[in-house]
Design a protein around this motif. Sequence first.
Motif, PDB file in Angstrom:
ATOM      1  N   SER A  94      58.350 127.626  27.549  1.00 50.96           N
ATOM      2  CA  SER A  94      59.717 127.127  27.689  1.00 50.96           C
ATOM      3  C   SER A  94      60.707 128.243  27.997  1.00 50.96           C
ATOM      4  O   SER A  94      61.830 127.974  28.430  1.00 50.96           O
ATOM      5  CB  SER A  94      60.148 126.400  26.407  1.00 50.96           C
ATOM      6  OG  SER A  94      60.431 127.316  25.360  1.00 50.96           O
ATOM      7  N   LEU A  95      60.309 129.488  27.809  1.00 48.43           N
ATOM      8  CA  LEU A  95      61.172 130.625  28.129  1.00 48.43           C
ATOM      9  C   LEU A  95      61.081 131.017  29.600  1.00 48.43           C
ATOM     10  O   LEU A  95      61.918 131.784  30.085  1.00 48.43           O
ATOM     11  CB  LEU A  95      60.799 131.838  27.269  1.00 48.43           C
ATOM     12  CG  LEU A  95      60.909 131.682  25.750  1.00 48.43           C
ATOM     13  CD1 LEU A  95      60.478 132.971  25.061  1.00 48.43           C
ATOM     14  CD2 LEU A  95      62.321 131.298  25.337  1.00 48.43           C
ATOM     15  N   LEU A  96      60.067 130.520  30.306  1.00 48.16           N
ATOM     16  CA  LEU A  96      59.892 130.899  31.705  1.00 48.16           C
ATOM     17  C   LEU A  96      61.080 130.436  32.540  1.00 48.16           C
ATOM     18  O   LEU A  96      61.603 129.340  32.361  1.00 48.16           O
ATOM     19  CB  LEU A  96      58.596 130.285  32.255  1.00 48.16           C
ATOM     20  CG  LEU A  96      57.296 130.783  31.629  1.00 48.16           C
ATOM     21  CD1 LEU A  96      56.117 129.947  32.106  1.00 48.16           C
ATOM     22  CD2 LEU A  96      57.067 132.264  31.952  1.00 48.16           C
ATOM     23  N   VAL A  97      61.493 131.282  33.476  1.00 47.67           N
ATOM     24  CA  VAL A  97      62.624 130.978  34.346  1.00 47.67           C
ATOM     25  C   VAL A  97      62.104 130.506  35.701  1.00 47.67           C
ATOM     26  O   VAL A  97      61.347 131.220  36.362  1.00 47.67           O
ATOM     27  CB  VAL A  97      63.519 132.222  34.516  1.00 47.67           C
ATOM     28  CG1 VAL A  97      64.652 131.943  35.494  1.00 47.67           C
ATOM     29  CG2 VAL A  97      64.072 132.653  33.164  1.00 47.67           C
ATOM     30  N   GLU A  98      62.480 129.304  36.083  1.00 46.85           N
ATOM     31  CA  GLU A  98      62.110 128.708  37.380  1.00 46.85           C
ATOM     32  C   GLU A  98      60.595 128.600  37.559  1.00 46.85           C
ATOM     33  O   GLU A  98      60.089 128.669  38.684  1.00 46.85           O
ATOM     34  CB  GLU A  98      62.738 129.497  38.533  1.00 46.85           C
ATOM     35  CG  GLU A  98      64.266 129.449  38.505  1.00 46.85           C
ATOM     36  CD  GLU A  98      64.893 130.184  39.675  1.00 46.85           C
ATOM     37  OE1 GLU A  98      64.142 130.818  40.457  1.00 46.85           O
ATOM     38  OE2 GLU A  98      66.122 130.139  39.806  1.00 46.85           O
ATOM     39  N   LEU A  99      59.891 128.440  36.458  1.00 45.72           N
ATOM     40  CA  LEU A  99      58.460 128.129  36.502  1.00 45.72           C
ATOM     41  C   LEU A  99      58.222 126.971  35.532  1.00 45.72           C
ATOM     42  O   LEU A  99      57.776 127.184  34.403  1.00 45.72           O
ATOM     43  CB  LEU A  99      57.611 129.353  36.110  1.00 45.72           C
ATOM     44  CG  LEU A  99      57.403 130.445  37.151  1.00 45.72           C
ATOM     45  CD1 LEU A  99      56.540 131.569  36.571  1.00 45.72           C
ATOM     46  CD2 LEU A  99      56.744 129.885  38.408  1.00 45.72           C
ATOM     47  N   PRO A 100      58.545 125.750  35.946  1.00 44.63           N
ATOM     48  CA  PRO A 100      58.437 124.606  35.036  1.00 44.63           C
ATOM     49  C   PRO A 100      56.987 124.290  34.662  1.00 44.63           C
ATOM     50  O   PRO A 100      56.053 124.583  35.414  1.00 44.63           O
ATOM     51  CB  PRO A 100      59.060 123.452  35.830  1.00 44.63           C
ATOM     52  CG  PRO A 100      58.954 123.875  37.262  1.00 44.63           C
ATOM     53  CD  PRO A 100      59.070 125.366  37.269  1.00 44.63           C
ATOM     54  N   GLY A 123      57.252 138.278  35.614  1.00 41.01           N
ATOM     55  CA  GLY A 123      58.647 138.426  35.992  1.00 41.01           C
ATOM     56  C   GLY A 123      59.517 137.330  35.400  1.00 41.01           C
ATOM     57  O   GLY A 123      60.614 137.595  34.876  1.00 41.01           O
ATOM     58  N   SER A 124      59.037 136.104  35.469  1.00 39.62           N
ATOM     59  CA  SER A 124      59.767 134.965  34.927  1.00 39.62           C
ATOM     60  C   SER A 124      59.882 135.050  33.410  1.00 39.62           C
ATOM     61  O   SER A 124      60.951 134.825  32.830  1.00 39.62           O
ATOM     62  CB  SER A 124      59.050 133.667  35.329  1.00 39.62           C
ATOM     63  OG  SER A 124      59.598 132.554  34.678  1.00 39.62           O
ATOM     64  N   PHE A 125      58.792 135.404  32.758  1.00 44.76           N
ATOM     65  CA  PHE A 125      58.762 135.490  31.302  1.00 44.76           C
ATOM     66  C   PHE A 125      59.668 136.615  30.809  1.00 44.76           C
ATOM     67  O   PHE A 125      60.393 136.464  29.817  1.00 44.76           O
ATOM     68  CB  PHE A 125      57.323 135.710  30.837  1.00 44.76           C
ATOM     69  CG  PHE A 125      57.177 135.866  29.350  1.00 44.76           C
ATOM     70  CD1 PHE A 125      57.364 134.794  28.504  1.00 44.76           C
ATOM     71  CD2 PHE A 125      56.841 137.098  28.797  1.00 44.76           C
ATOM     72  CE1 PHE A 125      57.220 134.935  27.126  1.00 44.76           C
ATOM     73  CE2 PHE A 125      56.698 137.252  27.433  1.00 44.76           C
ATOM     74  CZ  PHE A 125      56.895 136.164  26.586  1.00 44.76           C
ATOM     75  N   ALA A 126      59.636 137.763  31.490  1.00 44.33           N
ATOM     76  CA  ALA A 126      60.471 138.889  31.090  1.00 44.33           C
ATOM     77  C   ALA A 126      61.944 138.502  31.117  1.00 44.33           C
ATOM     78  O   ALA A 126      62.714 138.825  30.198  1.00 44.33           O
ATOM     79  CB  ALA A 126      60.219 140.088  32.005  1.00 44.33           C
TER      80      ALA A 126
END
Length: 340
Positions: free
Chosen positions: A60-66, A143-146
């Motif tokens: 749920s923290l991932l950015v733009e990776l649903p 990258g998304s998770f960071a």
Amino acid sequence: MTSVNTFPWSEATATGVGSHPGEDHIEAVKAVFGELPALPYLPELPGRGVGADMVGRAASLLVELPVEVQPSGWRFTDRPGRDAKRAYDHLARDLDALEEAALGYTGPFKVQTCGPWTLAGAVELRHGDKALADAGAVRDLVGSFAEGLAAHVAEVRRRVPGATKVVVQLDEPGLPGALAGTVPTASGFGRLRAVEAPVAVERLREVLAELPGETFPIVHCCAPGVPFEVIRRAGARGVSLDAALLRRRDEDAIGESVEAGTALFLGVVPGRDAALPDVGVVARPAVELWRRLGFSPATLASQVVLTPACGLAGASPAYAKAALAACRRAALVLREDPGE
């Protein structure tokens, strides 16, 4: 030996790994602040179901990776599903409860989340194997998770304004398997190719490098074969592990980490209901390890933090509180009678 002033907690400190039993997030966070006043943390309650689990919360923290849940587990998708919304809602409620419980608190505070390598070994690609099977997918995930983790830590700091430093714990029980090439494919009939150590270091470093200021990153690994060198080279300043899984062959690597200034979060009580011995017995693994490594007893209580062996999700609520209290009391032994 590193100066004791390099650690954000006071001497004789204990904390927890992360997960708690039950579904009452308000009671869980109250228990944490009550039993662990020196280093409280944001508890996780996977017993609430989908979205409260370790993988779901981190996803749920991932950015733009649903993501969404399929019969085989969490999977990347074109748009967030209702399971992802559940994860967001669980986290939002937890942060609300944290803000209330932390009112007036001043001191270090800990948060934890599934780390990128364990997450990559658990989440599946849209139409294929686990993300771990695809180096490009791993780069995108990292990258998304960071980015998402950095935003989460910033939000925690906003909710706990008295936090002098945030200890950020990445849970990586899957890292030894990723390095050894023992992670099963999505079908379960094969094994994914081993991740090379320099790659593991680089991806972990990318996540830790994005953390905002005033953080102290650590990596938790409750599996055998903790990769101490990988964790240290990635920039983690502490390693959390189960003392019962340590073998004498691990001690050279532990000694090198300690010499380099790495903090040890040592799991010394079971994560499930068991008879808890007196505080001297609980503290003994830390005291004896320090003695075997040849380090000064004067540094033990600052560089070692006592914890349960792993999360407490499988314990009873009463035992969870008792386990945290046992760690807190045993930590005093490290300062007051380290030669016991």
